[in-house]
Design a protein around this motif. Structure first.
Motif, short mmCIF file in Angstrom:
data_model
loop_
_atom_site.label_atom_id
_atom_site.label_comp_id
_atom_site.label_asym_id
_atom_site.label_seq_id
_atom_site.Cartn_x
_atom_site.Cartn_y
_atom_site.Cartn_z
N ARG A 1 0.88 -1.18 0.11
CA ARG A 1 -0.22 0.00 0.10
C ARG A 1 0.86 1.22 0.00
O ARG A 1 0.60 2.44 -0.73
N ALA A 2 1.91 1.07 0.74
CA ALA A 2 2.83 2.49 0.70
C ALA A 2 3.50 2.62 -0.61
O ALA A 2 3.68 3.62 -1.02
N VAL A 3 4.00 1.72 -1.15
CA VAL A 3 4.63 1.64 -2.56
C VAL A 3 3.32 2.23 -3.69
O VAL A 3 3.77 3.05 -4.25
N ALA A 4 2.15 1.39 -3.60
CA ALA A 4 1.11 2.00 -4.48
C ALA A 4 1.01 3.56 -4.55
O ALA A 4 0.69 4.36 -5.27
N THR B 1 -0.03 2.19 -15.59
CA THR B 1 -0.24 0.80 -15.18
C THR B 1 0.60 0.20 -14.32
O THR B 1 1.76 -0.19 -14.47
N LEU B 2 0.22 -0.05 -13.13
CA LEU B 2 0.94 -0.54 -11.97
C LEU B 2 0.33 -1.87 -11.67
O LEU B 2 -0.73 -2.12 -11.12
N ARG B 3 1.52 -2.84 -11.19
CA ARG B 3 1.38 -4.23 -10.98
C ARG B 3 2.25 -4.47 -9.84
O ARG B 3 3.41 -4.24 -9.72
N LEU B 4 1.58 -4.85 -8.58
CA LEU B 4 2.54 -5.29 -7.35
C LEU B 4 2.50 -6.61 -7.28
O LEU B 4 1.37 -7.10 -7.12
N GLU B 5 3.63 -7.31 -7.26
CA GLU B 5 3.62 -8.87 -6.95
C GLU B 5 4.59 -9.07 -5.76
O GLU B 5 5.41 -8.62 -5.77
N GLU B 6 4.20 -10.47 -5.35
CA GLU B 6 4.96 -11.00 -4.39
C GLU B 6 6.22 -11.46 -5.02
O GLU B 6 6.30 -12.14 -5.99
N LEU B 7 7.40 -10.91 -4.38
CA LEU B 7 8.81 -11.55 -4.84
C LEU B 7 9.19 -12.64 -4.03
O LEU B 7 9.71 -12.21 -2.88
N GLN B 8 9.29 -13.81 -4.50
CA GLN B 8 9.61 -15.00 -3.78
C GLN B 8 10.97 -15.75 -4.00
O GLN B 8 11.44 -16.44 -3.22
N ASP B 9 11.48 -15.22 -5.19
CA ASP B 9 12.81 -15.57 -5.50
C ASP B 9 13.62 -14.27 -6.13
O ASP B 9 13.38 -13.38 -6.17
#
Length: 301
Positions: free
Chosen positions: A152-155, A166-174
């Motif tokens: 939320r802070a990044v967005a 167009t913004l996409r926030l994704e979980e970074l697992q690797d």
């Protein structure tokens, strides 16, 4: 100090000419505790934008410290859409851009990285935000914000600069995350994570995907000349909370409840935490001391 804090507004916006930087006489009165500063009329490469932003952060915080005024939150933003906007060199623009990080307790180092990524993206920006297992070895990881809080802070920060992007926030697992997508044209990294960016291009080559352009942003240093660290911010927040808990258990708190000073106690606790965090060993010692229930009165003394 209390009178100065009381005279500060909660929020204020300023506009600076990017070609002139921070003027010597920026304010004639204490600025707001939360400052948003817009840079106008600049033409940049990613590197020169990063340097300009870093210099503005440094000068503004140094001036606040010199004038003994408290700044709770500071954002320096390139004006990328409005009148008097800043422009990026056309050769640096890419349709799709990626950037990644933990982004815990968003500080100016994160903000410079995100601003540079937003400045060169023309269509879309994907932000990978670290989650398990990448967080296991983080210093003071117990105090990490949740993924949702960080996202939320990044967005919110990016929406200030490029609401149309167009913004996409994704979980970074690797180590790769969304950076292996064929449509990406650029990957924004810090000087510290540049080796990881090179590894991304090696992996893209192995997958027969064209390499991305690596945009390297220099590390941002604190006003003490050290690399900005989210782990330090995590300790500051825990110290602030500990100070506040001690205060709420004290007799003095009951006497001042509802007075003109009561609303100033949280920023005072944050100021004390920031000063202590400049001495990490003392910071840890005071944190353990404050969290012990039997030391409340001693801590307040």
């Amino acid at each position: 100090r209390l009178s100065r804090l009381e005279s500060q507004a909660s929020f204020q916006e300023l506009h600076l000419d990017a070609q002139q930087g921070v003027p010597p006489r920026l304010w004639r009165f204490p600025p707001a505790r939360q400052l948003r500063v817009w840079l106008n009329n600049g033409r940049f490469t990613p590197s020169s934008l990063a340097q300009c932003l870093q210099q503005c952060y440094h000068d503004l915080l140094a001036k606040a410290r010199q004038d003994d005024v408290y700044v709770e939150d500071l954002s320096v933003l390139p004006n990328l859409t409005g009148e008097g906007r800043c422009w990026m060199e056309p050769s640096d623009l890419q349709e799709h851009v990626a950037v990644g990080g933990t982004f815990d307790r968003l500080h100016q180092g994160h903000k410079v990285l995100l601003s540079c990524a937003a400045a060169i993206a023309t269509k879309g920006l994907v932000v990978g935000i670290s989650t398990e297992p990448l967080l296991r070895d983080k210093a003071a990881s117990t105090y990490l914000q949740s993924w949702g809080e960080r996202a939320r802070a990044v967005a919110a920060f990016l929406a200030l600069q490029r609401p149309e992007l167009t913004l996409r926030l994704e979980e970074l697992q690797d180590a790769y995350g969304p950076s292996l997508r064929p449509e990406l044209g650029a990957l924004v990294v810090s000087a510290e994570t540049e080796p990881g960016g090179r590894a991304v291009n090696v992996q893209r080559g192995a997958l027969q995907i064209s390499p991305v352009r690596l945009v390297v942003v220099p590390l941002v240093q604190s006003n003490q000349g050290e690399k900005l660290s989210s782990s330090t911010r995590r300790l500051e927040d825990e110290l602030q909370l500990a100070f506040w808990r001690c205060w709420r258990r004290s007799e003095m708190q009951r006497r001042t409840r509802g007075t003109r000073w009561s609303k100033l106690l949280p920023p005072l606790a944050k100021m004390a935490a920031e000063r202590l965090s400049e001495r990490p060993e003392e910071c840890q010692r005071q944190l353990h001391r404050l969290m012990a229930p039997s030391t409340t009165e001693m801590a307040l003394a």
